[in-house]
Design an enzyme around this catalytic site. Sequence first.
Site, short mmCIF file in Angstrom:
data_model
loop_
_atom_site.label_atom_id
_atom_site.label_comp_id
_atom_site.label_asym_id
_atom_site.label_seq_id
_atom_site.Cartn_x
_atom_site.Cartn_y
_atom_site.Cartn_z
N ASP A 204 40.78 16.00 8.14
CA ASP A 204 40.94 14.96 9.15
C ASP A 204 41.24 13.65 8.43
OD1 ASP A 204 38.61 14.02 8.02
OD2 ASP A 204 37.42 14.04 9.85
N ASP A 206 39.66 9.67 8.29
CA ASP A 206 38.49 8.90 8.70
C ASP A 206 38.74 7.41 8.53
OD1 ASP A 206 36.49 11.30 8.84
OD2 ASP A 206 37.40 11.46 6.85
N ASP A 290 38.82 10.52 12.85
CA ASP A 290 37.50 9.94 13.18
C ASP A 290 37.57 8.42 13.09
OD1 ASP A 290 36.22 12.35 13.60
OD2 ASP A 290 35.41 12.48 11.57
P1 ATP Z 1 37.82 16.30 4.56
O1 ATP Z 1 38.99 16.01 3.68
O2 ATP Z 1 37.56 17.74 4.72
O3 ATP Z 1 37.88 15.57 5.86
P2 ATP Z 1 35.70 14.47 4.01
O4 ATP Z 1 34.90 14.19 2.80
O5 ATP Z 1 36.55 13.36 4.54
O6 ATP Z 1 36.56 15.75 3.73
P3 ATP Z 1 34.39 14.48 6.59
O7 ATP Z 1 33.73 15.61 7.30
O8 ATP Z 1 35.57 13.90 7.26
O9 ATP Z 1 34.70 14.98 5.12
O10 ATP Z 1 33.28 13.39 6.38
C1 ATP Z 1 33.54 12.15 5.74
C2 ATP Z 1 32.26 11.41 5.53
O11 ATP Z 1 31.70 11.03 6.77
C3 ATP Z 1 31.21 12.22 4.81
O12 ATP Z 1 30.69 11.44 3.77
C4 ATP Z 1 30.12 12.47 5.80
O13 ATP Z 1 28.87 12.34 5.20
C5 ATP Z 1 30.35 11.38 6.81
N1 ATP Z 1 30.05 11.90 8.14
C6 ATP Z 1 30.73 12.85 8.79
N2 ATP Z 1 30.19 13.09 9.99
C7 ATP Z 1 29.15 12.24 10.10
C8 ATP Z 1 28.18 11.99 11.09
N3 ATP Z 1 28.18 12.66 12.24
N4 ATP Z 1 27.26 11.03 10.84
C9 ATP Z 1 27.27 10.35 9.70
N5 ATP Z 1 28.14 10.54 8.72
C10 ATP Z 1 29.06 11.48 8.91
MN MN Z 2 37.51 13.49 6.40
MN MN Z 3 35.59 13.14 9.43
#
Ligand code: ATP
Ligand code: MN
Ligand code: MN
Length: 366
Positions: A204, A206, A290
């Site tokens: 995703d 963020d 997100d």
């Molecule tokens: P990817 O490339 O798979 O998206 P990512 O490291 O960006 O990997 P994400 O699941 O998007 O993974 O999460 C990004 C960050 O946001 C992580 O550090 C996670 O701890 C934080 N995070 C995700 N969901 C929540 C939540 N519901 N509440 C608090 N922090 C969250």
């Molecule tokens: Mn992510």
């Molecule tokens: Mn995310």
Amino acid sequence: LFQWDYELMFSVPSYACQRRTTLENHNAVLTDALSLLAENAELSDQEGRGVAFRRAAAVLKALPGPVTGLTQLRGLPCLGEHSLRVIKDILENGASDEVESTRQSEHFKALKVLTGIFGVGPKTAERWIREGIHSLIQLRESGHTLNRAQQAGLLHYDDLNRPVTRAEADAITEVVVRAVVAVAPGAEVTLTGGFRRGKLTGHDVDFLITHPEEGREEGLMSKVVSWLRSQGFLLYEKTTRNSYLESTEGPARPASNMDRFERCLTIFKLDEDQRPGSEETKLWRAVRVDLVVSPISQFAFALLGWTGSKLFERELRRWAGHEKAMSLSSHALYDNNQSRYHRATSEEEIFAHLGLEFVPPSERNA
Ligand code: ATP
Ligand code: MN
Ligand code: MN
């Protein structure tokens, strides 16, 4: 002889937040195997086992070179009996039977397929599997009523399971910046998550949004989302209201790692350049995005908390609690000994409060 032996051995500190973990992984075969076991444990409601495998994988990711023999691992932290057995099997036989049989198991494959649907967690997937549903076709034919998120997840399944590229993340950043500038000039957009850590692809994209004047971030999310919706950029959205102030728990002690910022889980409709000669008629793809809004007073904590990796975050909180008697969240850092909050306006200050050397985002890939 002792000296020679010693130089072949690796040494790493116990907490992932004390280490620098880049994307350069010299032990991908081993860490992929341990990550698969971690994923299987997490999908099977065995969080403790999942964390143990994640920690073991993270130690190997931090090593400066490939592991060739078990003796090199002597004294390393977080390598439990089970993980060591898997590593030994792979070093000696090229593969681990446990990993391969998990990878091939119908149950694991079904869990992967079903939780690959946005809006479907392991509990729901497990319930469906018990009813004999192992595939998307079986799910569609089962007549189960799906919620709005799951319907969108099923509809955009292929797109959402295709990695998002850096170029796509940049294109989405442009759209989000346009939205924010249109509804709140002065507000600031920061790319967080894996892309901030330098990853080349992600599941995703963020974003963290804030306003330099405290309070001006209020109401921002609904305006940004309305703008995006009106411009046709959203295929799905669900906003969760910030409940930080209403909470009865201590602010730095959320029930889980879930924070209480106003956030919006969305699916973006992203225009795609047509590849020359491509037969494809679809001119866009779906991408999970997100959005999180934080007041400027909590921005540093939010940025640190949303940059990840998930294990790095978990280890930061564990370090804070176990080594410093502090509680760290994406909102604040509370010092239990001094009974007060530590203020911070940058990530660097938070690491300093925690007595840790600063680790830049690109080295938080634990
Ligand atoms: P990817 O490339 O798979 O998206 P990512 O490291 O960006 O990997 P994400 O699941 O998007 O993974 O999460 C990004 C960050 O946001 C992580 O550090 C996670 O701890 C934080 N995070 C995700 N969901 C929540 C939540 N519901 N509440 C608090 N922090 C969250
Ligand atoms: Mn992510
Ligand atoms: Mn995310």
